[in-house]
Scaffold this motif. Structure first.
Motif, PDB file in Angstrom:
ATOM      1  N   ASP A   1       0.816  -1.211   0.000  1.00 41.68           N
ATOM      2  CA  ASP A   1       0.000   0.000   0.000  1.00 41.68           C
ATOM      3  C   ASP A   1       0.856   1.270   0.000  1.00 41.68           C
ATOM      4  O   ASP A   1       0.333   2.379   0.113  1.00 41.68           O
ATOM      5  CB  ASP A   1      -0.964   0.018   1.187  1.00 41.68           C
ATOM      6  N   ALA A   2       2.171   1.118  -0.134  1.00 42.95           N
ATOM      7  CA  ALA A   2       3.079   2.259  -0.258  1.00 42.95           C
ATOM      8  C   ALA A   2       4.213   1.856  -1.194  1.00 42.95           C
ATOM      9  O   ALA A   2       4.759   0.753  -1.081  1.00 42.95           O
ATOM     10  CB  ALA A   2       3.622   2.677   1.102  1.00 42.95           C
ATOM     11  N   PHE A   3       4.571   2.771  -2.119  1.00 44.93           N
ATOM     12  CA  PHE A   3       5.506   2.418  -3.184  1.00 44.93           C
ATOM     13  C   PHE A   3       6.609   3.463  -3.294  1.00 44.93           C
ATOM     14  O   PHE A   3       6.348   4.659  -3.428  1.00 44.93           O
ATOM     15  CB  PHE A   3       4.769   2.296  -4.521  1.00 44.93           C
ATOM     16  N   GLN A   4       7.831   2.969  -3.236  1.00 52.04           N
ATOM     17  CA  GLN A   4       9.009   3.812  -3.385  1.00 52.04           C
ATOM     18  C   GLN A   4       9.337   3.961  -4.869  1.00 52.04           C
ATOM     19  O   GLN A   4       9.270   2.997  -5.635  1.00 52.04           O
ATOM     20  CB  GLN A   4      10.182   3.167  -2.648  1.00 52.04           C
TER      21      GLN A   4
ATOM     22  N   ALA B   1      11.993  10.835  -3.770  1.00 47.90           N
ATOM     23  CA  ALA B   1      10.946  11.028  -2.764  1.00 47.90           C
ATOM     24  C   ALA B   1      10.002  12.142  -3.195  1.00 47.90           C
ATOM     25  O   ALA B   1      10.439  13.230  -3.581  1.00 47.90           O
ATOM     26  CB  ALA B   1      11.568  11.360  -1.415  1.00 47.90           C
ATOM     27  N   ILE B   2       8.707  11.866  -3.132  1.00 44.30           N
ATOM     28  CA  ILE B   2       7.671  12.865  -3.402  1.00 44.30           C
ATOM     29  C   ILE B   2       6.928  13.087  -2.088  1.00 44.30           C
ATOM     30  O   ILE B   2       6.102  12.268  -1.676  1.00 44.30           O
ATOM     31  CB  ILE B   2       6.701  12.398  -4.503  1.00 44.30           C
ATOM     32  N   THR B   3       7.235  14.156  -1.410  1.00 43.85           N
ATOM     33  CA  THR B   3       6.683  14.395  -0.079  1.00 43.85           C
ATOM     34  C   THR B   3       5.277  14.988  -0.173  1.00 43.85           C
ATOM     35  O   THR B   3       4.888  15.540  -1.213  1.00 43.85           O
ATOM     36  CB  THR B   3       7.584  15.353   0.710  1.00 43.85           C
ATOM     37  N   PRO B   4       4.503  14.900   0.906  1.00 46.03           N
ATOM     38  CA  PRO B   4       3.147  15.473   0.879  1.00 46.03           C
ATOM     39  C   PRO B   4       3.132  16.954   0.526  1.00 46.03           C
ATOM     40  O   PRO B   4       2.193  17.434  -0.122  1.00 46.03           O
ATOM     41  CB  PRO B   4       2.641  15.223   2.304  1.00 46.03           C
ATOM     42  N   GLU B   5       4.158  17.701   0.937  1.00 43.67           N
ATOM     43  CA  GLU B   5       4.199  19.139   0.645  1.00 43.67           C
ATOM     44  C   GLU B   5       4.292  19.418  -0.852  1.00 43.67           C
ATOM     45  O   GLU B   5       3.887  20.491  -1.314  1.00 43.67           O
ATOM     46  CB  GLU B   5       5.399  19.783   1.354  1.00 43.67           C
ATOM     47  N   MET B   6       4.805  18.468  -1.612  1.00 41.39           N
ATOM     48  CA  MET B   6       4.981  18.673  -3.050  1.00 41.39           C
ATOM     49  C   MET B   6       3.683  18.503  -3.832  1.00 41.39           C
ATOM     50  O   MET B   6       3.562  19.009  -4.952  1.00 41.39           O
ATOM     51  CB  MET B   6       6.042  17.706  -3.583  1.00 41.39           C
TER      52      MET B   6
ATOM     53  N   HIS C   1      -9.737   7.322 -17.271  1.00 43.04           N
ATOM     54  CA  HIS C   1     -10.143   7.829 -15.957  1.00 43.04           C
ATOM     55  C   HIS C   1      -8.918   7.899 -15.052  1.00 43.04           C
ATOM     56  O   HIS C   1      -8.233   6.898 -14.833  1.00 43.04           O
ATOM     57  CB  HIS C   1     -11.192   6.925 -15.320  1.00 43.04           C
ATOM     58  N   PHE C   2      -8.641   9.087 -14.523  1.00 40.48           N
ATOM     59  CA  PHE C   2      -7.500   9.288 -13.645  1.00 40.48           C
ATOM     60  C   PHE C   2      -7.962   9.592 -12.228  1.00 40.48           C
ATOM     61  O   PHE C   2      -8.990  10.244 -12.010  1.00 40.48           O
ATOM     62  CB  PHE C   2      -6.626  10.449 -14.139  1.00 40.48           C
ATOM     63  N   ALA C   3      -7.184   9.101 -11.283  1.00 40.30           N
ATOM     64  CA  ALA C   3      -7.327   9.490  -9.886  1.00 40.30           C
ATOM     65  C   ALA C   3      -5.970  10.008  -9.422  1.00 40.30           C
ATOM     66  O   ALA C   3      -4.957   9.865 -10.126  1.00 40.30           O
ATOM     67  CB  ALA C   3      -7.790   8.309  -9.040  1.00 40.30           C
ATOM     68  N   TYR C   4      -5.951  10.588  -8.230  1.00 41.49           N
ATOM     69  CA  TYR C   4      -4.745  11.277  -7.774  1.00 41.49           C
ATOM     70  C   TYR C   4      -4.352  10.751  -6.399  1.00 41.49           C
ATOM     71  O   TYR C   4      -5.164  10.732  -5.473  1.00 41.49           O
ATOM     72  CB  TYR C   4      -4.975  12.791  -7.785  1.00 41.49           C
ATOM     73  N   ALA C   5      -3.103  10.297  -6.316  1.00 38.18           N
ATOM     74  CA  ALA C   5      -2.622   9.615  -5.119  1.00 38.18           C
ATOM     75  C   ALA C   5      -1.975  10.592  -4.146  1.00 38.18           C
ATOM     76  O   ALA C   5      -1.474  11.651  -4.530  1.00 38.18           O
ATOM     77  CB  ALA C   5      -1.623   8.527  -5.506  1.00 38.18           C
ATOM     78  N   LYS C   6      -1.963  10.182  -2.887  1.00 38.65           N
ATOM     79  CA  LYS C   6      -1.237  10.904  -1.853  1.00 38.65           C
ATOM     80  C   LYS C   6       0.119  10.238  -1.640  1.00 38.65           C
ATOM     81  O   LYS C   6       0.391   9.154  -2.163  1.00 38.65           O
ATOM     82  CB  LYS C   6      -2.044  10.918  -0.558  1.00 38.65           C
ATOM     83  N   THR C   7       0.960  10.899  -0.862  1.00 38.39           N
ATOM     84  CA  THR C   7       2.260  10.329  -0.509  1.00 38.39           C
ATOM     85  C   THR C   7       2.452  10.435   1.000  1.00 38.39           C
ATOM     86  O   THR C   7       1.733  11.169   1.688  1.00 38.39           O
ATOM     87  CB  THR C   7       3.409  11.062  -1.227  1.00 38.39           C
ATOM     88  N   ASP C   8       3.435   9.685   1.509  1.00 43.39           N
ATOM     89  CA  ASP C   8       3.699   9.744   2.952  1.00 43.39           C
ATOM     90  C   ASP C   8       4.973  10.534   3.224  1.00 43.39           C
ATOM     91  O   ASP C   8       5.639  11.028   2.303  1.00 43.39           O
ATOM     92  CB  ASP C   8       3.759   8.340   3.557  1.00 43.39           C
TER      93      ASP C   8
ATOM     94  N   GLU D   1       7.797   9.617   4.010  1.00 42.19           N
ATOM     95  CA  GLU D   1       9.003   9.017   3.442  1.00 42.19           C
ATOM     96  C   GLU D   1       9.097   9.226   1.935  1.00 42.19           C
ATOM     97  O   GLU D   1      10.040   8.762   1.299  1.00 42.19           O
ATOM     98  CB  GLU D   1       9.041   7.521   3.764  1.00 42.19           C
ATOM     99  N   GLY D   2       8.099   9.922   1.368  1.00 41.08           N
ATOM    100  CA  GLY D   2       8.118  10.201  -0.062  1.00 41.08           C
ATOM    101  C   GLY D   2       7.587   9.075  -0.913  1.00 41.08           C
ATOM    102  O   GLY D   2       7.785   9.070  -2.135  1.00 41.08           O
ATOM    103  N   ARG D   3       6.869   8.112  -0.296  1.00 39.88           N
ATOM    104  CA  ARG D   3       6.325   6.980  -1.040  1.00 39.88           C
ATOM    105  C   ARG D   3       4.907   7.294  -1.520  1.00 39.88           C
ATOM    106  O   ARG D   3       4.161   8.039  -0.877  1.00 39.88           O
ATOM    107  CB  ARG D   3       6.312   5.728  -0.161  1.00 39.88           C
ATOM    108  N   ILE D   4       4.528   6.680  -2.638  1.00 37.18           N
ATOM    109  CA  ILE D   4       3.179   6.833  -3.181  1.00 37.18           C
ATOM    110  C   ILE D   4       2.247   5.877  -2.446  1.00 37.18           C
ATOM    111  O   ILE D   4       2.534   4.681  -2.327  1.00 37.18           O
ATOM    112  CB  ILE D   4       3.168   6.536  -4.691  1.00 37.18           C
ATOM    113  N   LEU D   5       1.125   6.396  -1.962  1.00 32.80           N
ATOM    114  CA  LEU D   5       0.177   5.595  -1.199  1.00 32.80           C
ATOM    115  C   LEU D   5      -0.932   5.090  -2.117  1.00 32.80           C
ATOM    116  O   LEU D   5      -1.773   5.860  -2.590  1.00 32.80           O
ATOM    117  CB  LEU D   5      -0.413   6.425  -0.058  1.00 32.80           C
TER     118      LEU D   5
END
Length: 502
Positions: free
Chosen positions: A402-405, A414-419, A450-457, A459-463
């Protein structure tokens, strides 16, 4: 100046090349052609390099383009093209355009000056521009009593201008890279010709099947302001590109303006994909000519769908109220004796709802700017540029899947939540993480999926919860993730909805 040694390119007027007849003392004579209001310099093969350029030369692989000169094996850091002065119909507003390739470490800057009552204004800049670095229009323009530039438009302060001259700087901070200049142009809104008048000299009944995208369903932090890059995306994807609106937007940000609606930057972005593109002031016949050629046109409009308000022109069947918006004109047709303009309007709530018909007279009032994005075909030999710059990456799952580096050539990105969250202003870190599933649906272009948009944690991982996605989409086998970054290649990776990560 040896004007004969500078290939002046193309002039485009509202009636260029057409001669009218007039009579005086029973003597028939040919009147002069209407002066062109758009000047293109789009072939530099005949330029007298010593007269009109400094430290530039024609490209070896494309003699119609200009590049930085070389000393030994290294490109010089800066070169300049200065066009001859050229006449234009009297004007107060001018928009500059350019088509250039800007590899990493390079940029271009376009400037113009105008002739007002026999005197030249100062040179005014449209800012340094590159697809591989954040670009910005000029914040503090020259202190000049004759003219000024605001974002994408030069305005004559007092009186009117009748001449202009363009200057282009090519820059590189990498001795092994050079920008490539394909086109520079200027278009003016003529004072003595009313572009609002529809002469209807061109007859066309055609609707071009361009893909339609809603900006409203794209990345929520970008969606409200990406009508211009969405319009460009629809236009180039109609031909042979396959760019996502978010990719176009993050190639198109004007940092100083704080948004994506800079007209000059927008057509420059289309040019960076290998298309001949420029911004022009034109009329309805100008649009009809493009449609007859099979080329949809972006236009800048204001409108309201409320007939009882007075702020904006009323357009029946429009999607809401807008003080400034870009949409794509795809055709002209007639229904039950009424003339209509076919459009792809990204202000719609869905892709399917974006294809609309607006009554011609109402559309014309909404398009009172008379600004148009003229997007032509690919430059010959530049077809490889028509796709956005994308790089494949590995997406490495944690134990719970459920989390991908993100891993690029063994380097973790790393893609942080702030980005990825909405901030007061966009900056170099602005990123979109979009994903789509291969659940069996077939679309003409990737953007229509159809696109959706993911969040990150942190650690910069895609959730992304693989198990939840598999349950919700039992027919899907793969998730494709697009990490879209400002002025950087898009990172593309896949996730298997089975037990193993692809």
């Amino acid at each position: 100046m040896k004007l004969s040694k500078f290939l002046l390119g193309t002039t485009i007027g509202l009636a260029a090349g057409l001669a009218a007849l007039y009579f005086k003392r029973d003597t028939r004579a040919l009147a002069p052609a209407v002066k062109a209001n758009t000047k293109l310099f789009d072939d530099f093969s005949a330029v007298d390099l010593g007269e009109f350029t400094d430290h530039l030369t024609v490209a070896a692989a494309d003699p119609s383009a200009l590049v930085l000169a070389q000393q030994q094996e290294d490109y010089v850091s800066e070169g300049t093209l200065t066009t001859p002065p050229f006449d234009l119909p009297l004007f107060k507003n001018l928009v500059a355009s350019w088509n250039a390739l800007t590899p990493a470490g390079t940029a271009v800057e376009v400037e113009a000056r105008v002739g007002v009552d026999g005197y030249w204004s100062e040179w005014h800049s449209w800012g340094r521009w590159s697809t591989n670095a954040p670009s910005s229009s000029v914040v503090d323009d020259n202190d000049d009593p004759r003219a000024s530039v605001d974002t994408d438009t030069l305005t004559v302060k007092a009186g009117s201008a009748s001449q202009a001259q363009l200057r282009v700087h090519l820059y590189s901070n990498d001795s092994q890279q050079t920008p490539v200049l394909k086109l520079v142009a200027a278009s003016v809104k003529p004072l003595q010709r009313d572009l609002m008048v529809d002469h209807h000299d061109v007859q066309v009944d055609r609707v071009i099947p361009a893909p339609a995208y809603s900006q409203e369903i794209r990345d929520p932090k970008l969606a409200p302001g990406i009508c211009s890059p969405t319009t460009i995306s629809m236009a180039v994807n109609r031909q042979n590109a396959d760019i996502l609106p978010e990719e176009a937007a993050l190639r198109n940000l004007d940092v100083a303006y704080g948004g994506f609606g800079n007209w000059s930057f927008s057509t420059a972005m289309a040019g960076s994909l290998g298309y001949k593109a420029y911004t022009a002031y034109t009329d309805l016949d100008g649009l009809r000519k493009q449609i007859a050629l099979g080329l949809p046109v972006g236009v800048s409009v204001q409108y309201s769908n409320h007939q009882d308000q007075a702020d904006y022109p009323y357009v029946e069947n429009a999607t809401g109220d807008t003080a400034g918006h870009l949409l794509l004109v795809t055709g002209f047709t007639k229904l039950d004796g009424v003339d209509y303009v076919a459009v792809n309007d990204s202000y719609a709530d869905s892709d399917e709802d974006a294809k609309r018909l607006y009554k011609l007279d109402q559309f014309s009032e909404a398009w009172h700017s008379r600004v148009a994005y003229m997007i032509g075909e690919n430059y010959a030999g530049y077809e490889r540029l028509m796709q956005p710059n994308r790089v494949n990456v590995k997406l490495i799952a944690n134990e719970a899947h459920d989390a991908f580096q993100i891993n690029l050539n063994e380097q973790v990105i790393a893609i942080t939540p702030e980005m990825i969250v909405k901030k007061d202003s966009y900056d170099a870190s602005t990123t979109t993480v979009a994903y789509t599933l291969d659940d069996g649906g077939q679309t003409e272009t990737t953007a229509q999926q159809h696109f959706a948009y993911a969040k990150t944690d942190d650690e910069g991982r895609i959730l992304l919860d693989v198990n939840a996605l598999k349950q919700a989409h039992p027919e899907a086998s793969t998730v494709t993730v697009y990490v879209i970054r400002l002025a950087a290649p898009t990172l593309v990776g896949t996730i298997s909805l089975g037990t193993q990560n692809a």
